[in-house]
Design an enzyme around this catalytic site. Sequence first.
Site, short mmCIF file in Angstrom:
data_model
loop_
_atom_site.label_atom_id
_atom_site.label_comp_id
_atom_site.label_asym_id
_atom_site.label_seq_id
_atom_site.Cartn_x
_atom_site.Cartn_y
_atom_site.Cartn_z
N ASN A 185 -8.48 3.17 2.85
CA ASN A 185 -7.81 2.25 3.78
C ASN A 185 -6.82 3.05 4.62
O ASN A 185 -5.79 3.48 4.11
CB ASN A 185 -7.11 1.16 2.97
N HIS B 243 -11.86 -4.39 8.90
CA HIS B 243 -10.84 -3.53 8.32
C HIS B 243 -11.37 -2.98 7.01
O HIS B 243 -11.97 -3.70 6.22
CB HIS B 243 -9.55 -4.33 8.10
N CYS C 135 -1.96 -3.26 8.69
CA CYS C 135 -3.40 -2.99 8.85
C CYS C 135 -4.02 -3.78 9.99
O CYS C 135 -5.11 -3.45 10.46
CB CYS C 135 -4.14 -3.29 7.56
N1 ACO Z 1 -7.81 3.03 -12.32
C1 ACO Z 1 -8.02 2.44 -13.50
N2 ACO Z 1 -7.52 1.24 -13.82
C2 ACO Z 1 -6.78 0.61 -12.90
C3 ACO Z 1 -6.51 1.18 -11.65
C4 ACO Z 1 -7.07 2.44 -11.36
N3 ACO Z 1 -6.87 3.06 -10.18
N4 ACO Z 1 -5.75 0.31 -10.95
C5 ACO Z 1 -5.54 -0.75 -11.72
N5 ACO Z 1 -6.16 -0.57 -12.91
C6 ACO Z 1 -6.15 -1.46 -14.05
C7 ACO Z 1 -4.85 -2.22 -14.14
O1 ACO Z 1 -3.85 -1.44 -14.78
C8 ACO Z 1 -5.26 -3.41 -14.92
O2 ACO Z 1 -5.31 -3.08 -16.29
P1 ACO Z 1 -4.35 -3.83 -17.32
O3 ACO Z 1 -4.72 -5.26 -17.22
O4 ACO Z 1 -4.69 -3.17 -18.60
O5 ACO Z 1 -2.96 -3.54 -16.83
C9 ACO Z 1 -6.68 -3.68 -14.47
O6 ACO Z 1 -7.15 -2.45 -13.88
C10 ACO Z 1 -6.78 -4.77 -13.44
O7 ACO Z 1 -5.77 -4.54 -12.46
P2 ACO Z 1 -5.54 -5.48 -11.23
O8 ACO Z 1 -4.52 -4.89 -10.32
O9 ACO Z 1 -5.34 -6.87 -11.70
O10 ACO Z 1 -6.99 -5.36 -10.58
P3 ACO Z 1 -7.68 -6.22 -9.45
O11 ACO Z 1 -8.87 -6.91 -9.98
O12 ACO Z 1 -6.71 -7.04 -8.67
O13 ACO Z 1 -8.21 -5.05 -8.48
C11 ACO Z 1 -7.60 -3.97 -6.43
C12 ACO Z 1 -7.28 -4.18 -7.89
C13 ACO Z 1 -8.89 -3.21 -6.31
C14 ACO Z 1 -6.48 -3.20 -5.79
C15 ACO Z 1 -7.79 -5.34 -5.75
O14 ACO Z 1 -6.74 -6.20 -6.13
C16 ACO Z 1 -7.80 -5.25 -4.27
O15 ACO Z 1 -8.57 -4.56 -3.67
N6 ACO Z 1 -6.93 -6.01 -3.58
C17 ACO Z 1 -6.85 -6.02 -2.15
C18 ACO Z 1 -6.06 -4.84 -1.73
C19 ACO Z 1 -6.05 -4.64 -0.27
O16 ACO Z 1 -6.97 -4.96 0.43
N7 ACO Z 1 -4.94 -4.10 0.19
C20 ACO Z 1 -4.78 -3.69 1.48
C21 ACO Z 1 -4.41 -4.77 2.42
S1 ACO Z 1 -4.14 -4.09 3.95
C22 ACO Z 1 -2.53 -3.52 4.16
O17 ACO Z 1 -1.82 -4.15 4.92
C23 ACO Z 1 -2.00 -2.35 3.51
#
Ligand code: ACO
Length: 323
Positions: free
Chosen positions: A280, A250, A114
């Site tokens: 993204n 980003h 990214c």
């Molecule tokens: N719909 C419903 N529930 C979901 C979903 C979804 N799409 N995705 C995850 N959950 C649930 C999980 O299963 C979990 O439930 P559980 O505890 O019962 O298993 C709960 O939500 C929390 O999941 P986490 O993964 O711990 O959620 P988190 O608070 O970390 O949020 C997110 C997830 C939004 C992806 C966040 O971590 C984030 O944005 N991180 C940064 C990601 C990012 O920027 N990535 C790109 C980087 S750039 C690159 O190089 C590609």
Amino acid sequence: MPFSRVIGTGGYLPEKVLTNADLAKLIDTSDEWIVSMTGISQRHVAAENESTSMLAEQAARRAIESAGISVESIDLIIVATTTPDQVFPATACLLQDKLNLHNGCAAFDIQAVCTGFVYALGVADKFIRTGGATRALVIGAETFTRIIDWTDRRTCVLFGDGAGAMILEAADEPGIISTHLHADGKYRELLHVPAGVSTAYDDVLNGEAYLEMQGSEVFKFAVNALGKTVDETLAANNMDQSEIDWLVPHQANIRIINALAKKLNMPRERVVITVNRHGNTSAASVPLAFDEAVRDGRIQRGQTVLLEAFGGGFTWGSALVKY
Ligand code: ACO
């Protein structure tokens, strides 16, 4: 002419739109969860016969048109991508051929996930500053949805496809004021596709090479690293945050963008946001957002714009640009 400046921009998004409601039919998720956790409402998905170089070509042609230059005058092509058409040749060479540009100019890809476009901008700027090129086509282009596991709700809701382009030209004044590029491979397993040509190639052949991410770890590191990069960028240029007219971040997650805007004391209306409509798009996200804000008249000539990105590697960085 020891500087480079932006003389044209372009962007392209594939026609097909995948909404949160569409995703909720495929996996156990909801529009409410996706919007509240990421800010994303929809993303664009490339058609089966649409490749990264095809998206790049569309963005490139729009940038070339907006710059009002001839294709033949380009003497460097850099494509930032994690999802190239082929193992080789580089997507930049495929694009060069699509543009019918046969003047022998250098064309190569950069892989910084990214952060790829910010890396590419830094490299192109250095080429121009050192006399190695006078007019560079710099692109971020991705078909990122191809490396997504569509049964994994933790990741598949986040990403989309697209391409963004900039034309840089040698100039007497900046232009690109400074770029700041970083990486730390220690964090490689927090965000990766654990397969490639020389490892686990069977997974690639079987179509099972997918992005894996420790979301909350990525989130925490990104906010911290980007905050430090903002400080580094301002200090390097002896500037105050109040001198930044626009933040073009980003587009990974609205909550990461908000945290950074808060650190910069930047009102929401000075932050270019596309994540809600694009998701993204990895290396394409920053140039797509920049192009959108130039075309709709928000970013004006003479204004100071801070670009930043974060991605797998980990990689992260910024570019300070006087448009
Ligand atoms: N719909 C419903 N529930 C979901 C979903 C979804 N799409 N995705 C995850 N959950 C649930 C999980 O299963 C979990 O439930 P559980 O505890 O019962 O298993 C709960 O939500 C929390 O999941 P986490 O993964 O711990 O959620 P988190 O608070 O970390 O949020 C997110 C997830 C939004 C992806 C966040 O971590 C984030 O944005 N991180 C940064 C990601 C990012 O920027 N990535 C790109 C980087 S750039 C690159 O190089 C590609």
